[in-house]
Design a protein around this motif. Structure first.
Motif, short mmCIF file in Angstrom:
data_model
loop_
_atom_site.label_atom_id
_atom_site.label_comp_id
_atom_site.label_asym_id
_atom_site.label_seq_id
_atom_site.Cartn_x
_atom_site.Cartn_y
_atom_site.Cartn_z
N LYS A 22 0.71 -1.23 0.04
CA LYS A 22 0.00 -0.03 0.08
C LYS A 22 1.02 1.21 -0.03
O LYS A 22 0.40 2.13 -0.63
N ASN B 277 3.24 -10.35 5.95
CA ASN B 277 2.19 -9.85 4.81
C ASN B 277 1.18 -10.67 4.43
O ASN B 277 0.28 -10.25 3.63
N GLY C 232 -0.59 -12.71 -4.31
CA GLY C 232 -1.18 -11.19 -3.96
C GLY C 232 -2.72 -11.33 -5.12
O GLY C 232 -3.61 -10.58 -4.86
N THR D 121 -5.70 -5.78 -2.63
CA THR D 121 -4.77 -4.73 -1.94
C THR D 121 -4.78 -3.61 -2.78
O THR D 121 -4.69 -2.41 -2.19
N GLU E 250 -0.25 -9.61 0.60
CA GLU E 250 -0.33 -8.18 0.19
C GLU E 250 0.96 -7.73 -1.12
O GLU E 250 1.91 -7.78 -0.37
#
Length: 359
Positions: free
Chosen positions: A27, A61, A109, A127, A352
């Motif tokens: 992010k 993560n 992811g 994400t 993520e």
């Protein structure tokens, strides 16, 4: 990684930025793209995405995504307490009906999901919220539950692909979607005719060491159980045996990639059940350990079991929480079986990353 004798001061700014930002959370990479045009260009390159992804594949993560009729939520995994952390609500970026979304497969992811009201397949990164429709006007990319199987993988050219195995009116079809060329194509697959029967349950594919693995299990006591292997570079299939587990009860094989080695949690029994952990060496299964006999539990919980290994302990789990804890005589490693379906909840464990569902 810096060579011996080279300091950060010796490196150009471009390299320093690259080294730092490939280590920050996904992010934060998204927010960093707005700093300037140069950073946006750098953080959008395939090299950056690939290296950032490789450095993101750590347990800290990992997130658990759960879907029910009202909400879609993402939870952290707290390995120290063996529990889920606080949740955050996720809004689907694509059209859906009452959260009728099933998660079929996952890798780096990316989630491959099905919209149950239209049968359409999508690739989605929860994400970054980016998604890509995979269904086409010529009827590719439509999924039928209990008949089809899906596997996500990356080939030697770093192209993300979806393998879609279909069973329609006694005919088995195999199709590959390429993210790079954004299209589907058919590939040959010669298999035993009996595997076309709906009495055989195909698992989702588990990607490990350049191969996608599927369990194929007959849906009654004493039935046939095999593992189908798909080499993602040669695009050849082969069949290997199931671990030698008793066939006097229900048999369930759950595949998981642990540090790029394929493992299987093999459950057998009816009311009382046993679970053995196996690892694949070549084409043969080696038993790693057995757990004590699990006391009688309801069939609904039996079908809901998943597995969680951390810090030398093996946890047998359901969506309601822990059922049993088994101490393991193994070096500690952290792994959560990447579950794709809970009874009453739908979900998956994902990492993520900034991997995009489209080029």
């Amino acid at each position: 990684m810096l060579n011996e004798g080279i300091t950060m001061a010796d490196l150009p700014v471009h390299t320093i930025v690259f080294e730092i930002l490939t280590r920050v959370p996904a992010k934060d990479v998204g927010r960093s793209k707005s700093v300037c045009k140069q950073w946006y260009a750098l953080l959008s390159t395939q090299d950056f995405v690939r290296i950032h992804c490789s450095r993101s594949l750590v347990s800290s993560n990992q997130r658990v995504l759960l879907i029910d009729d009202l909400t879609c939520s993402v939870h952290q995994i707290i390995f120290q307490s063996n529990d889920y952390g606080p949740s955050s609500i996720v809004t689907f970026p694509f059209h859906h009906h009452n959260n009728d979304v099933s998660i079929l497969s996952h890798l780096n992811g990316l989630l491959c999901v099905c919209l149950n009201h239209t049968y359409e397949l999508l690739l989605w990164n929860p994400t970054t919220t980016a998604f890509k429709h995979l269904s086409t006007p010529d009827s590719h990319g439509f999924y039928i539950n209990n008949l089809d199987a899906i596997g996500l993988y990356v080939d030697a050219d770093d192209d993300y692909k979806v393998l879609h195995i279909t069973r329609r009116s006694g005919v088995l079809g195999v199709y590959v979607y390429s993210r790079e060329v954004d299209s589907w194509r058919n590939i040959p697959f010669i298999t035993r005719q009996e595997y076309l029967s709906p009495h055989f349950n195909w698992s989702a594919g588990t990607f490990c060491g350049g191969t996608l693995y599927f369990t194929v299990c007959e849906c009654w006591v004493g039935g046939t159980n095999v593992v189908i292997c798909f080499d993602v570079n040669s695009e050849q299939f082969k069949e290997i045996s199931f671990p030698p587990v008793p066939s006097t009860g229900m048999v369930q094989g759950v595949l998981v990639n642990v540090k790029n080695e394929l493992h299987m949690f093999a459950s057998t029994g009816m009311f009382e059940m046993t679970i053995d952990l196996w690892t694949l060496q070549g084409d043969y299964w080696i038993k790693v350990l057995s757990c004590p006999l699990i006391p009688p539990i309801s069939l609904s919980l039996w079908c809901d079991i998943t597995h969680y290994v951390t810090n030398g302990n093996w946890f047998v789990m359901t969506k309601l929480g822990k059922l049993f804890t088994i101490e393991m005589d193994m070096k500690p490693f952290e792994c959560f079986y990447l579950v794709t379906w809970f009874r009453g909840f739908k979900g998956a464990v994902f990492v993520e990353t900034i991997v995009s569902p489209s080029i």
